[in-house]
Design a protein around this motif. Structure first.
Motif, PDB file in Angstrom:
ATOM      1  N   LEU A  11       0.835  -1.193   0.000  1.00 28.40           N
ATOM      2  CA  LEU A  11       0.000   0.000   0.000  1.00 28.40           C
ATOM      3  C   LEU A  11       0.873   1.247   0.000  1.00 28.40           C
ATOM      4  N   PHE A  12       0.563   2.152  -0.933  1.00 29.80           N
ATOM      5  CA  PHE A  12       1.311   3.399  -1.073  1.00 29.80           C
ATOM      6  C   PHE A  12       0.425   4.587  -0.742  1.00 29.80           C
ATOM      7  N   CYS A  13       1.049   5.647  -0.234  1.00 29.55           N
ATOM      8  CA  CYS A  13       0.457   6.983  -0.196  1.00 29.55           C
ATOM      9  C   CYS A  13       1.209   7.801  -1.228  1.00 29.55           C
ATOM     10  N   GLU A  14       0.513   8.180  -2.303  1.00 24.55           N
ATOM     11  CA  GLU A  14       1.178   8.811  -3.441  1.00 24.55           C
ATOM     12  C   GLU A  14       2.355   7.941  -3.870  1.00 24.55           C
ATOM     13  N   ASP A  15       3.599   8.417  -3.766  1.00 22.48           N
ATOM     14  CA  ASP A  15       4.741   7.623  -4.226  1.00 22.48           C
ATOM     15  C   ASP A  15       5.580   7.069  -3.076  1.00 22.48           C
ATOM     16  N   VAL A  16       4.973   6.947  -1.896  1.00 25.08           N
ATOM     17  CA  VAL A  16       5.707   6.478  -0.719  1.00 25.08           C
ATOM     18  C   VAL A  16       5.065   5.198  -0.190  1.00 25.08           C
ATOM     19  N   ASP A  17       5.882   4.178   0.022  1.00 31.61           N
ATOM     20  CA  ASP A  17       5.443   2.894   0.558  1.00 31.61           C
ATOM     21  C   ASP A  17       5.126   3.044   2.045  1.00 31.61           C
ATOM     22  N   LEU A  18       3.896   2.721   2.435  1.00 31.88           N
ATOM     23  CA  LEU A  18       3.492   2.904   3.831  1.00 31.88           C
ATOM     24  C   LEU A  18       4.224   1.960   4.779  1.00 31.88           C
ATOM     25  N   GLN A  19       4.612   0.792   4.301  1.00 33.72           N
ATOM     26  CA  GLN A  19       5.375  -0.110   5.158  1.00 33.72           C
ATOM     27  C   GLN A  19       6.687   0.532   5.584  1.00 33.72           C
ATOM     28  N   SER A  20       7.321   1.239   4.648  1.00 37.27           N
ATOM     29  CA  SER A  20       8.592   1.895   4.973  1.00 37.27           C
ATOM     30  C   SER A  20       8.396   2.987   6.012  1.00 37.27           C
ATOM     31  N   LEU A  21       7.268   3.684   5.946  1.00 37.96           N
ATOM     32  CA  LEU A  21       6.996   4.726   6.945  1.00 37.96           C
ATOM     33  C   LEU A  21       6.756   4.104   8.316  1.00 37.96           C
ATOM     34  N   ALA A  22       6.007   3.011   8.366  1.00 34.16           N
ATOM     35  CA  ALA A  22       5.764   2.338   9.644  1.00 34.16           C
ATOM     36  C   ALA A  22       7.058   1.813  10.239  1.00 34.16           C
ATOM     37  N   ASP A  23       7.933   1.265   9.391  1.00 36.07           N
ATOM     38  CA  ASP A  23       9.202   0.736   9.888  1.00 36.07           C
ATOM     39  C   ASP A  23      10.117   1.849  10.396  1.00 36.07           C
ATOM     40  N   GLU A  24      10.106   2.988   9.720  1.00 35.69           N
ATOM     41  CA  GLU A  24      11.003   4.085  10.099  1.00 35.69           C
ATOM     42  C   GLU A  24      10.484   4.881  11.282  1.00 35.69           C
ATOM     43  N   HIS A  25       9.188   5.124  11.321  1.00 36.03           N
ATOM     44  CA  HIS A  25       8.631   6.056  12.319  1.00 36.03           C
ATOM     45  C   HIS A  25       7.822   5.366  13.403  1.00 36.03           C
ATOM     46  N   GLY A  26       7.589   4.074  13.282  1.00 34.16           N
ATOM     47  CA  GLY A  26       6.818   3.357  14.279  1.00 34.16           C
ATOM     48  C   GLY A  26       5.324   3.526  14.098  1.00 34.16           C
ATOM     49  N   THR A  27       4.585   2.792  14.903  1.00 35.19           N
ATOM     50  CA  THR A  27       3.127   2.859  14.891  1.00 35.19           C
ATOM     51  C   THR A  27       2.632   3.042  16.323  1.00 35.19           C
ATOM     52  N   PRO A  28       1.443   3.563  16.516  1.00 37.33           N
ATOM     53  CA  PRO A  28       0.497   4.091  15.533  1.00 37.33           C
ATOM     54  C   PRO A  28       1.074   5.315  14.801  1.00 37.33           C
ATOM     55  N   LEU A  29       0.597   5.554  13.580  1.00 37.24           N
ATOM     56  CA  LEU A  29       1.150   6.612  12.745  1.00 37.24           C
ATOM     57  C   LEU A  29       0.072   7.124  11.803  1.00 37.24           C
ATOM     58  N   TYR A  30      -0.159   8.428  11.848  1.00 40.50           N
ATOM     59  CA  TYR A  30      -1.056   9.055  10.878  1.00 40.50           C
ATOM     60  C   TYR A  30      -0.252   9.453   9.644  1.00 40.50           C
ATOM     61  N   VAL A  31      -0.818   9.170   8.469  1.00 36.94           N
ATOM     62  CA  VAL A  31      -0.177   9.535   7.204  1.00 36.94           C
ATOM     63  C   VAL A  31      -1.206  10.243   6.335  1.00 36.94           C
ATOM     64  N   PRO A 401       0.407   9.744  18.656  1.00 40.15           N
ATOM     65  CA  PRO A 401       1.198   9.263  17.530  1.00 40.15           C
ATOM     66  C   PRO A 401       1.816  10.416  16.751  1.00 40.15           C
ATOM     67  N   ALA A 402       2.755  10.082  15.880  1.00 39.77           N
ATOM     68  CA  ALA A 402       3.317  11.069  14.959  1.00 39.77           C
ATOM     69  C   ALA A 402       2.371  11.246  13.767  1.00 39.77           C
ATOM     70  N   GLU A 403       2.580  12.348  13.031  1.00 39.67           N
ATOM     71  CA  GLU A 403       1.847  12.611  11.798  1.00 39.67           C
ATOM     72  C   GLU A 403       2.848  12.848  10.676  1.00 39.67           C
ATOM     73  N   ILE A 404       2.562  12.261   9.509  1.00 42.55           N
ATOM     74  CA  ILE A 404       3.413  12.367   8.328  1.00 42.55           C
ATOM     75  C   ILE A 404       2.592  12.967   7.195  1.00 42.55           C
ATOM     76  N   LEU A 405       3.159  13.917   6.476  1.00 48.07           N
ATOM     77  CA  LEU A 405       2.529  14.459   5.273  1.00 48.07           C
ATOM     78  C   LEU A 405       3.356  14.039   4.068  1.00 48.07           C
ATOM     79  N   VAL A 406       2.706  13.327   3.150  1.00 47.32           N
ATOM     80  CA  VAL A 406       3.362  12.855   1.934  1.00 47.32           C
ATOM     81  C   VAL A 406       2.968  13.768   0.774  1.00 47.32           C
ATOM     82  N   ASP A 407       3.968  14.224   0.038  1.00 48.97           N
ATOM     83  CA  ASP A 407       3.733  15.048  -1.144  1.00 48.97           C
ATOM     84  C   ASP A 407       4.583  14.469  -2.270  1.00 48.97           C
TER      85      ASP A 407
END
Length: 427
Positions: A11-31, A401-407
């Protein structure tokens, strides 16, 4: 449309793999998807083409500074319900002169702050509040711009906690009393400028019918107030519903488009088609106050499965997010589609997805057929961009949790994960 889709099994958000975000920033995580915010704002703006209008984003839906900054850059106005929200808008580069201040319980301190910042209008909810606004403005030696919120007694047929347009709701002034209230204000309140009229009948409306009914009922009143008191705007509120069921599939089709009308009784195309002819000849600026319609499907909450518990009656999937991170299922019986970040196979099981908080109401779904994700895997709760983080709490002393904005292919931390030290700061 929205920016979430499976690519190559992930699963991607735009051009970013959500698994990579969870692995890097931990969960729970808003994207969040920046392009989805932009797209939904622009579509709402286009829906009222042909009418003098402004889209005033409802800050309460998602008030992250980066989200507000993004929408201010698009030219949005802002619908605020507290001085804190006004402060956020200003810090994000928004214009106070494009802010309308709603809410039934404004304090003296909030009114003074908003007056000093030069907001566009106070949306007043009662005669008592209007008289208090006049008093505060007089004490400051200024004039307060105001619009009274009319309660048109229209049933929006939405959840009882988010219905606002009926006589038994706490919001607004009865339709039958509005004209006389404007007359009294003009005669008795020298520190008030009657700038407009406001209404909002509820949230998450999925039919065009209540909008049409309310506009047709209130339009003659708006015309009369313009002729007698010179009002310049009419705020028709927000409330446009989004897709929660099958939200992932909604990202692959133009679900705001007229082609969807057979499946959805409310689309933006139909909204504009029905309302613009009823508004364009009034000679009033029309304010639209969407929140969920812009933000809802622009965000997901990522959470990791911790354990599977098989009881005699149910199977529980226990995850690391809880009702303190996303309270809508517990509070509103709100539905969020739940999908694994790793694209699933065909196997599905009936499970409860529950969090770690010590409440029986701490669940995200019950007895729902879901792909059979396993402990250690990350899942996404879709449609979490509105009324998600903004309603979060530290109940059970759990950090936010942290919040991430993908552009595009860029992912930015727009709120750091709260630490234990943050939890006790100020105590």
């Amino acid at each position: 449309m929205h920016g979430f889709a499976y690519r190559n099994g992930s699963l991607f958000c735009e051009d970013v793999d959500l698994q990579s975000l969870a692995d890097e920033h931990g969960t729970p995580l808003y994207v969040y998807s920046a392009n989805t915010f932009r797209d939904h704002y622009r579509r709402l703006d286009a829906a009222l083409a042909g009418v003098d209008h402004e889209v005033a984003y409802a800050v309460k839906a998602n008030s992250n500074l980066s989200v507000l900054r993004l929408l201010a850059g698009e030219g949005a106005g802002f619908d605020i319900v507290s001085a804190g929200e006004l402060f956020r808008v200003i810090q994000a580069g928004g214009d106070p002169a494009k802010c309308t201040f709603a809410g039934v319980g404004k304090t003296r301190e909030e009114i003074e702050y908003a007056l000093k910042q030069g907001i566009y209008s106070f949306n007043v909810e009662s005669e008592a509040e209007l008289r208090f606004l006049d008093q505060v403005a007089g004490d400051l030696g200024v004039t307060a711009p105001a619009a009274v919120r009319v309660n048109p007694n229209v049933d929006a047929k939405t959840h009882k906690y988010i219905s606002t347009g009926k006589s038994e709701n706490k919001f607004g002034v009865d339709f039958e009393a509005i004209a006389e209230l404007y007359d009294r204000a003009a005669a008795e309140l020298p520190n008030i400028t009657l700038r407009g009229l406001q209404m909002h009948i509820g949230s998450q409306l999925t039919s065009i019918t209540p909008f049409v009914e309310a506009v047709e009922k209130v339009a003659p009143l708006a015309t009369a107030l313009k002729e007698k008191h010179g009002i310049e705007f009419w705020s028709i509120g927000g409330g446009i519903g989004i897709i929660y069921q099958d939200a992932l599939a909604a990202g692959s089709v133009d679900w705001w488009d007229a082609q969807s009308e057979q499946d959805r009784p409310l689309t933006l195309t139909r909204y504009g088609k029905e309302l613009v002819p009823r508004l364009k000849d009034l000679g009033l600026k029309i304010l639209l106050e969407p929140g969920r319609a812009i933000a809802g499907n622009a965000g997901v909450l990522l959470t990791r499965c911790l354990y599977e518990k098989q009881g005699s009656a149910k199977t529980f999937k226990i995850v690391d997010a809880g009702m303190g991170d996303l309270i809508r299922p517990a509070l509103y019986e709100g539905h969020h589609e739940i999908i694994p970040v790793k694209e699933p196979g065909e196997e599905r099981r009936a499970v409860d997805v529950v969090g770690p908080i010590c409440e029986s109401g701490d669940f995200f779904c019950q007895d729902r057929e879901l792909p059979d994700f396993q402990p250690g895997e990350v899942i996404a709760l879709m449609s979490a961009g509105a009324y998600g983080f903004v309603m979060a709490s530290n109940y059970n002393s759990r950090p936010f949790p942290a919040e991430i904005l993908v552009d595009g292919d860029k992912a930015t931390v727009v709120r750091k994960r709260q630490t234990f030290d943050d939890l006790i700061a100020g105590e």
